[in-house]
Design a protein around this motif. Structure first.
Motif: not given
Length: 157
Positions: A7, A106, A109-110, A112-114, A116-117, A119, A157
């Motif tokens: 980030r 990549q 993917e990050e 998506k991770f953000f 998901r974090s 919600k 996601i």
């Protein structure tokens, strides 16, 4: 190639402004806006406003030594009544010399991770209406985003 994705913060502001200027120059070229010059002062001011917001992230890809390769910006949308939470993938850019090396994958993917974090249940992106970006469209399809009508592309996601 080894890639580090983190980030972005104020310490990377100069590199991030340069990447975003390159992004806007490429978009302007696709839109046949010859001679367009991004306002780096305005980009910097807007970044300073957004970098610390909890629901907004600029994720930057660099080499292990810190050479900037690209970025993605993503933010959570406010949830309306009866709507599941989702995030917007706002901008995605990888420098031309570093494309086709899975860096954009990549970055997504990050993102998506953000999301998901926060919600979120899906990631959404909107393409420009007045000009085509065939390489970007092919990339989003390969990432399993699906078209939902018009210019919107979504990914669960």
């Amino acid at each position: 190639m080894s890639v580090v994705i983190k980030r972005a913060d104020e310490s990377q502001l100069r590199d991030l402004v340069r990447l975003i200027s390159e992004f806007w120059n490429e978009v302007a070229t696709c839109a046949s806006l010859n001679g367009f010059e991004p306002d780096s002062g305005k980009i910097e001011a807007e970044l300073l406003e957004f970098l610390d917001m909890p629901d907004y992230a600029v994720l930057m890809a660099t080499t292990p030594k810190g050479h900037p390769l690209g970025f993605v910006s993503v933010f959570q949308m406010p949830v309306q009544l009866r709507e599941e939470p989702y995030a917007i993938l706002d901008k995605l850019y990888v420098r031309p010399d570093y494309r086709r090396r899975k860096i954009a994958h990549q970055l997504v993917e990050e993102a998506k991770f953000f999301a998901r974090s926060r919600k979120c249940k899906r990631l959404q992106s909107t393409f420009p209406a007045h000009f085509a970006l065939p390489d970007a469209l092919a990339f989003f399809r390969a990432e399993r985003f699906y078209e939902t009508g018009g210019r919107k592309h979504k990914l669960a996601i």
